[in-house]
Design a protein around this motif. Structure first.
Motif, short mmCIF file in Angstrom:
data_model
loop_
_atom_site.label_atom_id
_atom_site.label_comp_id
_atom_site.label_asym_id
_atom_site.label_seq_id
_atom_site.Cartn_x
_atom_site.Cartn_y
_atom_site.Cartn_z
N PRO A 223 5.50 3.81 -8.82
CA PRO A 223 4.84 3.59 -7.93
C PRO A 223 2.58 3.68 -8.42
CG PRO A 223 6.22 5.77 -7.43
CD PRO A 223 6.36 5.16 -8.82
N VAL A 224 3.00 4.30 -10.01
CA VAL A 224 1.93 3.96 -10.11
C VAL A 224 1.57 2.01 -11.45
CG1 VAL A 224 0.01 5.01 -12.13
CG2 VAL A 224 1.61 5.76 -10.68
N ILE A 225 3.48 2.14 -12.16
CA ILE A 225 3.00 0.81 -13.26
C ILE A 225 2.90 -0.94 -12.73
CG2 ILE A 225 4.06 0.25 -14.68
CD1 ILE A 225 5.36 2.50 -15.23
N GLN A 226 3.27 -0.30 -11.40
CA GLN A 226 3.74 -1.76 -10.35
C GLN A 226 3.00 -2.57 -9.81
OE1 GLN A 226 7.48 -1.91 -8.31
NE2 GLN A 226 8.69 -2.86 -10.32
N PRO A 227 1.70 -1.47 -9.00
CA PRO A 227 0.51 -1.84 -8.45
C PRO A 227 0.04 -2.72 -9.07
CG PRO A 227 1.49 -0.04 -6.84
CD PRO A 227 2.85 -0.41 -8.71
N PRO A 228 -0.69 -2.41 -9.96
CA PRO A 228 -2.09 -3.20 -10.18
C PRO A 228 -1.08 -4.74 -10.56
CG PRO A 228 -1.79 -0.65 -11.19
CD PRO A 228 -0.53 -1.36 -10.61
N SER A 342 9.39 -7.03 -17.14
CA SER A 342 10.62 -6.84 -15.91
C SER A 342 9.44 -6.91 -14.60
CB SER A 342 11.50 -5.53 -15.85
OG SER A 342 12.30 -5.25 -16.74
N THR A 343 9.01 -5.74 -14.38
CA THR A 343 8.56 -6.15 -13.20
C THR A 343 7.82 -7.39 -13.08
OG1 THR A 343 7.04 -4.05 -12.96
CG2 THR A 343 6.54 -5.69 -11.45
N GLY A 345 8.47 -10.02 -14.86
CA GLY A 345 9.35 -11.73 -14.68
C GLY A 345 9.93 -11.54 -12.84
N GLY A 346 10.08 -10.63 -12.04
CA GLY A 346 10.93 -10.57 -11.23
C GLY A 346 9.43 -11.28 -9.78
N LEU A 347 8.10 -10.92 -10.26
CA LEU A 347 6.81 -11.57 -9.38
C LEU A 347 6.85 -12.71 -9.62
CD1 LEU A 347 4.34 -8.64 -10.24
CD2 LEU A 347 4.90 -9.63 -7.78
N LEU A 348 6.49 -13.23 -11.44
CA LEU A 348 6.19 -15.00 -11.30
C LEU A 348 7.37 -16.05 -10.67
CD1 LEU A 348 5.26 -14.58 -14.95
CD2 LEU A 348 4.39 -14.98 -13.12
N LEU A 349 9.04 -15.16 -10.56
CA LEU A 349 10.08 -15.85 -10.07
C LEU A 349 9.50 -16.19 -8.31
CD1 LEU A 349 12.34 -17.78 -10.36
CD2 LEU A 349 14.31 -16.06 -10.44
N GLY A 350 9.41 -15.03 -7.80
CA GLY A 350 9.59 -15.03 -6.73
C GLY A 350 7.86 -15.53 -5.97
N LYS A 351 7.23 -15.87 -6.44
CA LYS A 351 6.11 -16.41 -6.49
C LYS A 351 6.72 -18.42 -6.50
CE LYS A 351 1.86 -16.25 -8.74
NZ LYS A 351 0.85 -16.54 -7.33
N LEU A 352 6.89 -18.80 -7.76
CA LEU A 352 8.22 -20.15 -7.13
C LEU A 352 9.16 -20.79 -6.34
CD1 LEU A 352 8.34 -22.04 -9.01
CD2 LEU A 352 10.80 -21.34 -10.26
N MET A 353 9.48 -19.32 -5.52
CA MET A 353 10.55 -19.33 -4.60
C MET A 353 9.40 -19.44 -3.26
SD MET A 353 13.65 -16.66 -5.57
CE MET A 353 14.87 -16.80 -6.26
N CYS A 354 8.36 -19.21 -3.75
CA CYS A 354 7.64 -19.25 -2.67
C CYS A 354 6.89 -20.40 -2.36
CB CYS A 354 6.60 -18.02 -3.18
SG CYS A 354 5.17 -17.79 -1.29
N LYS A 355 6.68 -21.67 -3.53
CA LYS A 355 5.99 -22.20 -3.75
C LYS A 355 7.61 -23.29 -2.85
CE LYS A 355 3.26 -21.86 -6.71
NZ LYS A 355 1.47 -21.91 -5.64
N ILE A 365 8.72 -8.76 -3.99
CA ILE A 365 9.79 -8.42 -3.02
C ILE A 365 10.55 -8.73 -5.11
CG2 ILE A 365 10.58 -8.85 -0.76
CD1 ILE A 365 12.03 -11.32 -1.85
N GLY A 366 9.88 -10.02 -5.06
CA GLY A 366 10.62 -9.89 -7.38
C GLY A 366 10.01 -8.55 -7.73
N SER A 367 9.07 -7.37 -7.89
CA SER A 367 9.05 -6.39 -8.11
C SER A 367 9.83 -6.06 -8.27
CB SER A 367 7.26 -6.90 -7.95
OG SER A 367 7.89 -6.00 -6.78
N ALA A 368 10.76 -6.71 -7.19
CA ALA A 368 11.83 -4.93 -6.76
C ALA A 368 13.03 -5.46 -7.58
CB ALA A 368 11.94 -5.15 -5.85
N GLY A 369 13.23 -6.29 -8.46
CA GLY A 369 14.41 -6.56 -9.39
C GLY A 369 14.73 -5.31 -10.44
#
Length: 421
Positions: A223-228, A342-343, A345-355, A365-369
């Motif tokens: 909860p501290v590492i991921q949000p920023p 790891s956070t 990686g999931g976010l960047l693929l999430g952004k690609l899926m978003c587009k 939701i990619g950060s939850a990977g």
């Protein structure tokens, strides 16, 4: 009577500590060897504080910390009070053709030596996965199979950190990071403590305490590492996206899923079957609905007992001479890098899926990977609601989250297949 009292005083831990310090000084030992035992006791107390007061992964960090405390109590080596003999598991002089001398461990080992066999023989982590499987709902992943791609992308940190550890080992040979050590450190990025322990006990047992403590500490700090990182890699518009409700998942799908996953993993990555197979067995017991007694036992009594044994014995391997090294500092730094990548990686693929879906996928939701279930999914929910109070991402994030559990186990299987001898 006086002689008996003198003998008692000579058998105390205080006498052992004074004796150890005087021997170290007389033999020209460095200051770290002199203060090593007291410093490890302080570290154990700090970890206990984090577990009890700050509630950082207390279910495992508390027994780990107490294991550290127990194993670093000053005692004479010929005392029957010695609970853990690390040399029985790592020193070639105590092995038979590279294998454990089980007979000697049973004859001369202490309590924690006997319990540690469950770690060394690879028993505890799969049993933990059995309990996790019973407590895991794969429904969101089944309803949205694309989530498995996000779980895979979140293993990016595992392989980046593996390469980083290799590079650090090449740059600083004294730190001793070869491919086995690098693989063990990299798996921290999967955010799965039992998996990290399972890999490390085989590939780099000398690093087990540092890797276990780093893995569980960073899991607690998600909860501290991921949000920023989440806010830095996404826009306000992306974080505000409301996703469509997931479709209902039938009971047949829920039952077939663990069976199919086990077959596929066994055919592709056999070394991951011990973890994935037990995870899927637990889930099948739950979803079948025909073995409630087994489900209750595995997720409560068995899970709790194994958690205590696992944490206590892993902590007991953290003796001053093996823990207070430059390698430990490297592991702490690389573990943080693993979680961050790891956070990302999931976010960047999430952004690609978003587009690609024209704004139907919220990249958060990619950060939850990462496989810290359900903590990582909750963080996605919290950050999403900060931007849009009507946003409910928890169930959508659970798909990548449980996919990350499978992904980390598969990554572990790949490393074991490549580097285990």
């Amino acid at each position: 009577m006086l002689q008996a009292f003198s003998s008692f005083l000579g058998s105390t831990g205080i006498a052992a500590l004074i004796n150890s310090i005087s021997e170290t000084i007389s033999s020209g030992g460095n200051i770290l060897e002199v203060i090593g035992t007291p410093l490890m006791i302080v570290i154990a107390c700090v970890l206990l504080y984090l577990a009890i007061v700050k509630k950082f992964e207390p279910l495992l960090l508390l027994p780990i910390a107490f294991g550290v405390l127990l194993t670093n109590m000053p005692m004479f080596q010929n005392s029957g009070a010695i609970l853990m003999h690390n040399e029985f598991f790592t020193d070639p002089a105590y092995l038979i053709d590279g294998h454990l001398d089980i007979q000697r461990i049973f004859a001369e080992g202490g309590l924690l030596d006997l319990l540690y066999l469950g770690v060394k023989l690879g028993i505890y982590p799969p049993l933990i996965f059995l309990g996790i499987g019973i407590m895991t709902d794969f429904g969101p992943l089944i309803a949205n199979p694309k989530s498995i791609l996000l779980g895979a992308a979140a293993q990016f940190g595992v392989f980046i950190t593996f390469l980083g550890a290799l590079a650090l080992g090449a740059a600083i040979p004294a730190i001793g990071f070869g491919v086995e050590q690098a693989a063990s450190i990299g798996i921290i990025g999967g955010a799965d403590g039992p998996t990290a322990i399972y890999v490390t006990k085989t590939l780099a047992p000398e690093l087990l305490p540092a890797i276990a403590i780093a893995a569980y500490s960073y899991m607690a700090l998600i909860p501290v590492i991921q949000p920023p990182i989440m806010k830095g890699l996404t826009t306000k518009k992306e974080r505000s996206i409301v996703m469509e409700q997931l479709r209902p998942v039938s009971k047949r799908e829920r039952i077939l899923f663990p069976i199919i996953v086990t077959i596929v993993v066994a055919l592709i990555v056999p070394d991951a079957v011990a973890l994935v197979g037990m995870l899927m067995l637990g889930n099948l017991i739950k979803e079948s609905g025909v073995a409630d007694r087994l489900a209750k036992t595995a997720q409560n009594g068995l899970m709790n007992v194994i958690t205590i044994f696992l944490g206590l014995t892993v902590g007991a391997t953290a003796k001053a001479e093996t823990f207070l090294t430059p390698a430990t500092l490297g592991i702490v730094a690389l573990g943080l890098i693993a979680f961050c990548f790891s956070t990302a990686g999931g976010l960047l693929l999430g952004k690609l899926m978003c587009k690609l879906t024209h704004g139907k996928v919220n990249p958060l939701i990619g950060s939850a990977g990462v496989s810290a279930v359900p903590m990582a999914a909750r963080v996605s929910q919290v950050v999403g609601q900060e931007e849009n109070p009507s946003n409910f991402l928890l169930m959508h994030a659970m798909g990548p989250n449980v996919a990350g559990v499978i992904g980390s186990a598969v990554a572990a299987g790949v490393f074991l297949a490549m580097f285990a001898h």
